[in-house]
Design an enzyme around this catalytic site. Sequence first.
Site, mmCIF file in Angstrom:
data_model
loop_
_atom_site.group_PDB
_atom_site.id
_atom_site.type_symbol
_atom_site.label_atom_id
_atom_site.label_comp_id
_atom_site.label_asym_id
_atom_site.label_seq_id
_atom_site.Cartn_x
_atom_site.Cartn_y
_atom_site.Cartn_z
ATOM 1 C CB SER A 110 35.706 27.015 42.836
ATOM 2 O OG SER A 110 37.293 26.938 42.596
ATOM 3 C CB ILE A 121 32.624 36.836 42.566
ATOM 4 C CG1 ILE A 121 32.831 38.241 41.859
ATOM 5 C CG2 ILE A 121 33.899 36.393 43.959
ATOM 6 C CD1 ILE A 121 33.995 38.754 41.946
ATOM 7 C CD GLU A 122 37.165 29.525 40.253
ATOM 8 O OE1 GLU A 122 37.236 28.023 40.607
ATOM 9 O OE2 GLU A 122 37.417 30.314 39.118
ATOM 10 C CB VAL A 123 35.308 32.424 46.481
ATOM 11 C CG1 VAL A 123 36.227 32.394 48.085
ATOM 12 C CG2 VAL A 123 35.642 34.154 46.347
#
Length: 135
Positions: A110, A121-123
């Site tokens: 992440s 926001i974590e992607v």
Amino acid sequence: MIEIEAIDHLVLTVASIERTLAFYAAALGMREETFGAGRKALAFGAQKFNLHEAGKEFEPKAARPAPGSVDLCLLARTPIDQLARHLADLGVPIELGPVERTGATGPILSIYFRDPDGNLIEVANRLAPGGGHGN
């Protein structure tokens, strides 16, 4: 027995719908969608984020909707290092990462950043079980 299949949509309360649309389109490739009586959403995959402007929310709504109150994780097919470079090109600072975490179905890699309202926001990319950077 009750069985929930997936998330269809969630609602983001934002200070500016236009600024939010522009950010998510540029940073994450989401598509603007207009529905209902001119309402706006960000579409991606088979999901979407409906957008409510602070002070002009649609009913029913959360008890205390506020910009910057969301912490969410999105899964990406794009490799995290490529996404991080893209965000850097846009001037979006990465707060943390890449770091290994545990997602809903297993290990993930992440990065964390904030949208214009301060939402975290974590992607992430899915990792092979036992670690390793395979998608």
